[in-house]
Design an enzyme around this catalytic site. Structure first.
Site, PDB file in Angstrom:
ATOM      1  N   ASP A 250      35.034  28.353   5.544  1.00  0.00           N
ATOM      2  CA  ASP A 250      34.772  29.355   6.572  1.00  0.00           C
ATOM      3  C   ASP A 250      33.632  30.255   6.103  1.00  0.00           C
ATOM      4  O   ASP A 250      33.740  30.931   5.078  1.00  0.00           O
ATOM      5  CB  ASP A 250      36.028  30.197   6.826  1.00  0.00           C
ATOM      6  CG  ASP A 250      35.830  31.181   7.965  1.00  0.00           C
ATOM      7  OD1 ASP A 250      36.056  30.805   9.125  1.00  0.00           O
ATOM      8  OD2 ASP A 250      35.442  32.337   7.695  1.00  0.00           O
TER       9      ASP A 250
ATOM     10  N   HIS B 241      31.112  36.063  16.605  1.00  0.00           N
ATOM     11  CA  HIS B 241      31.778  36.839  15.566  1.00  0.00           C
ATOM     12  C   HIS B 241      32.531  38.048  16.124  1.00  0.00           C
ATOM     13  O   HIS B 241      33.625  38.380  15.675  1.00  0.00           O
ATOM     14  CB  HIS B 241      30.750  37.281  14.520  1.00  0.00           C
ATOM     15  CG  HIS B 241      31.308  37.492  13.159  1.00  0.00           C
ATOM     16  ND1 HIS B 241      30.587  37.268  12.009  1.00  0.00           N
ATOM     17  CD2 HIS B 241      32.534  37.891  12.740  1.00  0.00           C
ATOM     18  CE1 HIS B 241      31.337  37.531  10.956  1.00  0.00           C
ATOM     19  NE2 HIS B 241      32.519  37.917  11.376  1.00  0.00           N
TER      20      HIS B 241
ATOM     21  N   TYR C  19      27.633  37.261   6.224  1.00  0.00           N
ATOM     22  CA  TYR C  19      28.185  37.365   4.868  1.00  0.00           C
ATOM     23  C   TYR C  19      27.083  37.356   3.813  1.00  0.00           C
ATOM     24  O   TYR C  19      27.322  37.691   2.647  1.00  0.00           O
ATOM     25  CB  TYR C  19      29.160  36.222   4.575  1.00  0.00           C
ATOM     26  CG  TYR C  19      30.373  36.165   5.469  1.00  0.00           C
ATOM     27  CD1 TYR C  19      30.708  37.204   6.331  1.00  0.00           C
ATOM     28  CD2 TYR C  19      31.207  35.046   5.460  1.00  0.00           C
ATOM     29  CE1 TYR C  19      31.814  37.135   7.149  1.00  0.00           C
ATOM     30  CE2 TYR C  19      32.330  34.975   6.273  1.00  0.00           C
ATOM     31  CZ  TYR C  19      32.626  36.012   7.122  1.00  0.00           C
ATOM     32  OH  TYR C  19      33.735  35.930   7.938  1.00  0.00           O
TER      33      TYR C  19
ATOM     34  N   LYS D 134      29.387  31.643  12.039  1.00  0.00           N
ATOM     35  CA  LYS D 134      29.581  32.611  13.111  1.00  0.00           C
ATOM     36  C   LYS D 134      28.250  33.236  13.540  1.00  0.00           C
ATOM     37  O   LYS D 134      27.362  33.463  12.714  1.00  0.00           O
ATOM     38  CB  LYS D 134      30.549  33.718  12.658  1.00  0.00           C
ATOM     39  CG  LYS D 134      31.867  33.181  12.132  1.00  0.00           C
ATOM     40  CD  LYS D 134      32.767  34.271  11.591  1.00  0.00           C
ATOM     41  CE  LYS D 134      33.982  33.698  10.897  1.00  0.00           C
ATOM     42  NZ  LYS D 134      33.637  33.088   9.594  1.00  0.00           N
TER      43      LYS D 134
END
Length: 346
Positions: free
Chosen positions: A76, A139, A81, A106
């Protein structure tokens, strides 16, 4: 007479074609099979994955490589990130065939517009060193104006964004699409218009924020639930967000773990799996990555599941709504509380 028979036969064929077209191509309220572009690969998302949110850039590549070599088949990730390039190095180094791995990424808030979304997914694919994604999630149900920080983009709705995401499936950039951090009303909005409907919904859920009715509702509409932060407030970034004691020291869970001859983390993750959610615990430590796999071997009685349901604190750990000036999770437990009642509600 012959002409009448021929006309009748033609009518039957026309009606059959119409019925088939109606059945397969109108928007549906469950993830449709006929409107998804499929590739060879994992057809059902694995119930355990390795999470990468807040994973140290210097450690995430090894963590992903080790997880895949140890038997994980689900990664994931997300562009926001800021570690997808390192995550991709781990995927490549593991040398596991691509069609045996489920890779999720995402779409960030600043990339909801059509051109930005296409550029964003291509960057994620390149950074992750794959040819396509298995699942691409919106997201948050919040759009930012590109290149203007967290300024809300009031000209781009979640419906607009969803139409763009459907294009990404048709372009074979992702096999499936889904949503993340939506309220029930927001989910229903997408279900009301989708041609390619959400395969999964990723949201925060754990013993302190169980949202069991919401989870069960997703099962009814055949949409998978991916549980992020499945270990509740163990994530250091949540320190100070609430007054709850660490869940790993909760006497109820300590006792339950002893009953199961397991660690507290394994026991909590096992509960998440048994209730039907897909769990994606994050770790960069080999011992914990292996430990988390032990959750797959733990089971609870119906009575134990009822006892666990009584431990719900209805407390959310991750809620950026105040920062963004939007009321998130409006119809769910622990929604955003804003001083300005006229703020955008999502």
């Amino acid at each position: 007479m012959a002409f009448a028979k021929a006309a009748f036969a033609a009518l039957i064929v026309a009606v059959s074609v119409y019925v088939l077209a109606f059945q397969y191509w109108i928007p549906t309220r469950v993830p449709p099979v006929k409107t998804e572009r499929r590739r060879d690969g994992v057809e059902v998302i694995p119930r355990l994955g390795i999470g990468t949110w807040l994973s140290d850039r210097n450690k995430v590549a090894h963590a992903v490589e080790f997880a895949l070599e140890s038997g994980y088949r689900h990664v994931d990730a997300a562009l926001i990130y800021e570690n997808e390039d390192e995550t991709g190095k781990g995927i490549k180094a593991a040398n596991v065939p691509r069609d045996e791995i489920w890779v999720t990424s995402k779409l960030w808030n600043a990339h909801h517009r059509r051109d930005e979304a296409k550029a964003a997914i291509r960057k994620s694919i390149d950074d992750l060193q794959v040819d396509y994604l298995d699942l691409y999630l919106m997201h948050w149900p919040v759009a930012f104006v590109p290149d203007e920080g967290d300024k809300l983009d009031k000209d781009t709705s979640i419906v607009d964004t969803w139409r763009t995401m459907e294009e990404l499936v048709r372009a074979n950039l992702t096999r499936k699409i889904g949503i993340s951090n939506f309220s029930k009303r927001e989910v229903e909005t997408i279900l009301g218009i989708c041609e390619i409907c959400p395969y999964a919904h990723e949201f925060e859920t754990h013993p302190y924020l169980q949202q069991q009715d919401f989870v069960d509702w997703h099962s009814e509409i055949e949409m998978r639930v991916i549980a992020y932060s499945p270990l509740g407030n163990t994530n250091p970034t949540y320190e100070g967000n609430n007054k709850l004691d660490p869940i790993l020291k909760d006497p109820f869970w300590v006792d339950m773990a002893e009953k199961k001859n397991a660690t507290v983390a394994q026991t909590i993750l096992a509960w998440g799996r048994q209730r039907g959610t897909i769990i994606i615990p994050k770790s960069v430590h080999e011992d914990y990555i292996l430990e988390n796999m032990g959750a797959l071997d733990i089971h609870f009685t119906n009575e134990e599941m009822r006892d666990i349901s009584k431990q719900d604190k209805k407390t959310r750990m991750n809620n950026p709504g105040k920062t963004w000036g939007v009321k998130l999770f409006a119809d769910l437990d622990d929604p955003t509380q804003l001083e300005d009642e006229d703020a955008t509600e999502l």
